[in-house]
Scaffold this motif. Structure first.
Motif, PDB file in Angstrom:
ATOM      1  N   ALA A  61      10.782  -1.312 -15.485  1.00  0.00           N
ATOM      2  CA  ALA A  61       9.863  -0.488 -14.699  1.00  0.00           C
ATOM      3  C   ALA A  61       9.322   0.665 -15.527  1.00  0.00           C
ATOM      4  O   ALA A  61       8.138   1.020 -15.436  1.00  0.00           O
ATOM      5  CB  ALA A  61      10.569   0.035 -13.450  1.00  0.00           C
ATOM      6  N   LEU A  62      10.180   1.252 -16.355  1.00  0.00           N
ATOM      7  CA  LEU A  62       9.775   2.380 -17.177  1.00  0.00           C
ATOM      8  C   LEU A  62       8.893   1.970 -18.347  1.00  0.00           C
ATOM      9  O   LEU A  62       7.960   2.683 -18.718  1.00  0.00           O
ATOM     10  CB  LEU A  62      11.014   3.100 -17.720  1.00  0.00           C
ATOM     11  CG  LEU A  62      11.610   4.219 -16.863  1.00  0.00           C
ATOM     12  CD1 LEU A  62      12.953   4.653 -17.427  1.00  0.00           C
ATOM     13  CD2 LEU A  62      10.659   5.401 -16.793  1.00  0.00           C
ATOM     14  N   TYR A 182       9.020  10.927  -3.476  1.00  0.00           N
ATOM     15  CA  TYR A 182       7.785  10.236  -3.112  1.00  0.00           C
ATOM     16  C   TYR A 182       7.394  10.555  -1.665  1.00  0.00           C
ATOM     17  O   TYR A 182       6.206  10.743  -1.361  1.00  0.00           O
ATOM     18  CB  TYR A 182       7.948   8.733  -3.296  1.00  0.00           C
ATOM     19  CG  TYR A 182       7.989   8.266  -4.741  1.00  0.00           C
ATOM     20  CD1 TYR A 182       7.829   9.157  -5.799  1.00  0.00           C
ATOM     21  CD2 TYR A 182       8.194   6.922  -5.056  1.00  0.00           C
ATOM     22  CE1 TYR A 182       7.877   8.733  -7.116  1.00  0.00           C
ATOM     23  CE2 TYR A 182       8.231   6.481  -6.370  1.00  0.00           C
ATOM     24  CZ  TYR A 182       8.081   7.393  -7.394  1.00  0.00           C
ATOM     25  OH  TYR A 182       8.118   6.970  -8.708  1.00  0.00           O
ATOM     26  N   ALA A 183       8.374  10.622  -0.774  1.00  0.00           N
ATOM     27  CA  ALA A 183       8.080  10.930   0.628  1.00  0.00           C
ATOM     28  C   ALA A 183       7.520  12.346   0.775  1.00  0.00           C
ATOM     29  O   ALA A 183       6.581  12.579   1.550  1.00  0.00           O
ATOM     30  CB  ALA A 183       9.344  10.768   1.476  1.00  0.00           C
ATOM     31  N   LEU A 184       8.071  13.298   0.028  1.00  0.00           N
ATOM     32  CA  LEU A 184       7.566  14.667   0.077  1.00  0.00           C
ATOM     33  C   LEU A 184       6.129  14.730  -0.431  1.00  0.00           C
ATOM     34  O   LEU A 184       5.269  15.409   0.161  1.00  0.00           O
ATOM     35  CB  LEU A 184       8.455  15.585  -0.757  1.00  0.00           C
ATOM     36  CG  LEU A 184       9.822  15.923  -0.172  1.00  0.00           C
ATOM     37  CD1 LEU A 184      10.737  16.493  -1.259  1.00  0.00           C
ATOM     38  CD2 LEU A 184       9.683  16.917   0.983  1.00  0.00           C
ATOM     39  N   ALA A 185       5.866  14.033  -1.529  1.00  0.00           N
ATOM     40  CA  ALA A 185       4.511  14.045  -2.084  1.00  0.00           C
ATOM     41  C   ALA A 185       3.511  13.431  -1.119  1.00  0.00           C
ATOM     42  O   ALA A 185       2.379  13.922  -0.983  1.00  0.00           O
ATOM     43  CB  ALA A 185       4.495  13.284  -3.410  1.00  0.00           C
ATOM     44  N   GLN A 186       3.916  12.384  -0.414  1.00  0.00           N
ATOM     45  CA  GLN A 186       3.014  11.715   0.519  1.00  0.00           C
ATOM     46  C   GLN A 186       2.759  12.562   1.771  1.00  0.00           C
ATOM     47  O   GLN A 186       1.629  12.619   2.279  1.00  0.00           O
ATOM     48  CB  GLN A 186       3.581  10.357   0.916  1.00  0.00           C
ATOM     49  CG  GLN A 186       2.664   9.532   1.821  1.00  0.00           C
ATOM     50  CD  GLN A 186       3.227   8.158   2.108  1.00  0.00           C
ATOM     51  OE1 GLN A 186       4.449   7.971   2.195  1.00  0.00           O
ATOM     52  NE2 GLN A 186       2.347   7.168   2.229  1.00  0.00           N
ATOM     53  N   SER A 187       3.811  13.220   2.259  1.00  0.00           N
ATOM     54  CA  SER A 187       3.681  13.961   3.515  1.00  0.00           C
ATOM     55  C   SER A 187       3.158  15.385   3.326  1.00  0.00           C
ATOM     56  O   SER A 187       2.865  16.067   4.313  1.00  0.00           O
ATOM     57  CB  SER A 187       5.032  14.001   4.239  1.00  0.00           C
ATOM     58  OG  SER A 187       6.018  14.630   3.439  1.00  0.00           O
ATOM     59  N   HIS A 188       3.051  15.823   2.073  1.00  0.00           N
ATOM     60  CA  HIS A 188       2.529  17.170   1.789  1.00  0.00           C
ATOM     61  C   HIS A 188       1.405  17.059   0.759  1.00  0.00           C
ATOM     62  O   HIS A 188       1.618  17.292  -0.437  1.00  0.00           O
ATOM     63  CB  HIS A 188       3.642  18.078   1.265  1.00  0.00           C
ATOM     64  CG  HIS A 188       4.738  18.336   2.251  1.00  0.00           C
ATOM     65  ND1 HIS A 188       4.734  19.417   3.103  1.00  0.00           N
ATOM     66  CD2 HIS A 188       5.875  17.632   2.529  1.00  0.00           C
ATOM     67  CE1 HIS A 188       5.819  19.384   3.863  1.00  0.00           C
ATOM     68  NE2 HIS A 188       6.525  18.318   3.536  1.00  0.00           N
ATOM     69  N   LEU A 225      13.102   3.785 -10.103  1.00  0.00           N
ATOM     70  CA  LEU A 225      11.704   4.030 -10.421  1.00  0.00           C
ATOM     71  C   LEU A 225      10.829   2.803 -10.226  1.00  0.00           C
ATOM     72  O   LEU A 225       9.610   2.868 -10.427  1.00  0.00           O
ATOM     73  CB  LEU A 225      11.582   4.551 -11.854  1.00  0.00           C
ATOM     74  CG  LEU A 225      12.053   5.999 -12.029  1.00  0.00           C
ATOM     75  CD1 LEU A 225      12.284   6.329 -13.491  1.00  0.00           C
ATOM     76  CD2 LEU A 225      11.038   6.956 -11.409  1.00  0.00           C
ATOM     77  N   SER A 226      11.434   1.697  -9.842  1.00  0.00           N
ATOM     78  CA  SER A 226      10.633   0.517  -9.517  1.00  0.00           C
ATOM     79  C   SER A 226      10.082   0.591  -8.096  1.00  0.00           C
ATOM     80  O   SER A 226       9.293  -0.268  -7.678  1.00  0.00           O
ATOM     81  CB  SER A 226      11.473  -0.760  -9.679  1.00  0.00           C
ATOM     82  OG  SER A 226      12.507  -0.811  -8.705  1.00  0.00           O
ATOM     83  N   ALA A 227      10.489   1.614  -7.341  1.00  0.00           N
ATOM     84  CA  ALA A 227       9.991   1.791  -5.978  1.00  0.00           C
ATOM     85  C   ALA A 227       8.473   2.000  -5.986  1.00  0.00           C
ATOM     86  O   ALA A 227       7.910   2.551  -6.932  1.00  0.00           O
ATOM     87  CB  ALA A 227      10.680   2.986  -5.316  1.00  0.00           C
ATOM     88  N   ARG A 228       7.831   1.564  -4.933  1.00  0.00           N
ATOM     89  CA  ARG A 228       6.383   1.686  -4.806  1.00  0.00           C
ATOM     90  C   ARG A 228       6.003   3.165  -4.686  1.00  0.00           C
ATOM     91  O   ARG A 228       6.572   3.911  -3.887  1.00  0.00           O
ATOM     92  CB  ARG A 228       5.898   0.928  -3.573  1.00  0.00           C
ATOM     93  CG  ARG A 228       4.420   1.091  -3.252  1.00  0.00           C
ATOM     94  CD  ARG A 228       4.058   0.305  -2.017  1.00  0.00           C
ATOM     95  NE  ARG A 228       2.714   0.622  -1.553  1.00  0.00           N
ATOM     96  CZ  ARG A 228       2.395   1.636  -0.757  1.00  0.00           C
ATOM     97  NH1 ARG A 228       3.369   2.448  -0.310  1.00  0.00           N
ATOM     98  NH2 ARG A 228       1.152   1.846  -0.373  1.00  0.00           N
TER      99      ARG A 228
END
Length: 373
Positions: A61-62, A182-188, A225-228
């Motif tokens: 992934a990296l 990732y969730a924080l970046a998406q929701s903020h 880090l392979s997460a979408r």
């Protein structure tokens, strides 16, 4: 013995500018990154670019989109306290003042641990490290900031020195930390999120980068880090430093006769700071160390190191006396120990860092999500 600073291209990227590139990308003003709705900075502690490429099959992934140019130079010393602080402040160790692992507090004449000793050694994080963080700068222009890490780090002195301005969010595993970031970046929207992954560094120190344990830690981080990546979120993955394995027969021990005239020995085995007694003959000590450590370490004075720009283009008045009067910078895979120290637990550490080798200073800069090429 002559000292030659390892050469780097004048155009070589430095970790010092990585966080500012991310902040600029939020405004569409980065020369290196496209605009993103939110940005995530992932720091994998202890992962050098050379060791990552050597184990590419364990980090798909990296490395899948990693180009030859996706590297940066870490700072000197190539150690966590100095390099992480440079990443999140955007300034060199000579300016932010964290110039090693253990350094002299010249006012109190005691050694202080700049990574884990803020409370026990009595260091004020707000005055000892006074440079504004990227999170404080982000807040000043209207961007929320978050820092994701272990719960135990939330209120530490090092966190107060380096992550102030960010809201701390705790998560346990590497996967849960990436998920939270990732969730924080998406929701903020418009936010800057920092995510710290220390697992590779810990495995390297204990077992070495040639070990199955280190490979397993790398695989675990790579799987995380392979997460979408959410749409519109730009991610940069980098590191503070790499490391080298030090075999027992590459350990050089300085005994009492080597340390005559030395008041304190700070730093770490691959980058010692020696602080001299006021009446010590510094010229003789440097000459003796250069002869005894020929081929093992470069021995330089504070003045020579500052003049060579090792700690950055400028060294502040506060930072200068924290630098040793004499430095021993290990070459190759050697390490130099203070044999008179009461605590010798560091002698069992396999993976080490702090010096100037490419293995320690070259780190990856991988782009994911909205930043992917």
């Amino acid at each position: 013995m002559s000292f030659m600073l390892p050469s780097a291209s004048p155009s070589a990227r430095s970790v010092v500018g990585v966080a500012d590139d991310l902040l600029a990308a939020l405004r569409g003003e980065s020369a290196l990154l496209p605009r993103a709705d939110s940005v995530v900075l992932v720091v994998i502690d202890g992962l050098g670019a050379i060791s990552l490429r050597a184990h590419a099959g364990h980090a798909r992934a990296l490395t899948a989109g990693m180009a030859k140019k996706d590297v940066a130079q870490s700072v000197f010393p190539s150690t966590t306290a100095a390099a992480l602080t440079s990443i999140v402040t955007g300034v060199w160790p000579g300016e932010h003042g964290l110039v090693g692992y253990r350094v002299l507090d010249p006012i109190r004449d005691v050694l202080v641990n700049q990574l884990s000793g803020w409370e026990t050694d009595g260091i004020d994080p707000y005055t000892w490290q006074a440079a504004p963080t990227i999170f404080e700068r982000a807040g000043g222009v209207g961007h929320e900031s978050f820092a994701v890490g272990f719960a135990g780090y939330a209120h530490s002195g090092f966190t107060k020195a380096t992550l102030r301005g960010a809201e701390f969010v705790a998560a346990t595993t590497a996967a849960s930390r990436i998920e939270a970031a990732y969730a924080l970046a998406q929701s903020h929207p418009g936010s800057l999120v920092y995510c710290y992954l220390p697992e590779v560094d810990k495995a390297g120190h204990k077992y070495g980068i040639a070990s199955s344990e280190w490979v397993a830690a790398l695989e675990d981080v790579d799987a995380a880090l392979s997460a979408r990546v959410p749409p519109g979120v730009g991610v940069v993955v980098t590191s503070d430093h790499g490391m080298v394995d030090v075999a027992p027969n590459r350990q050089i021990v300085l005994e009492a006769d080597h340390l005559e005239g030395v008041r304190h020995v700070g730093g770490e085995p691959r980058m010692l700071h020696a602080y001299l007694e006021p009446d010590a003959d510094g010229v003789s000590l440097v000459s003796r160390w250069r002869a005894d450590l020929e081929g093992v370490a470069d021995v330089v004075t504070r003045e020579e190191a500052v003049r060579a720009g090792l700690f950055g283009p400028t060294v502040s008045e506060a930072a200068s006396p924290r630098i040793g009067d004499v430095l021993a910078i290990a070459r190759g895979s050697w390490a130099v120990y203070d044999g008179t120290a009461a605590d010798q637990r560091g002698r069992g550490m396999v993976g080490q860092h702090g010096a100037l080798t490419p293995e320690e200073r070259q780190v990856p800069v991988v782009r994911l999500g909205a930043f992917a090429r």
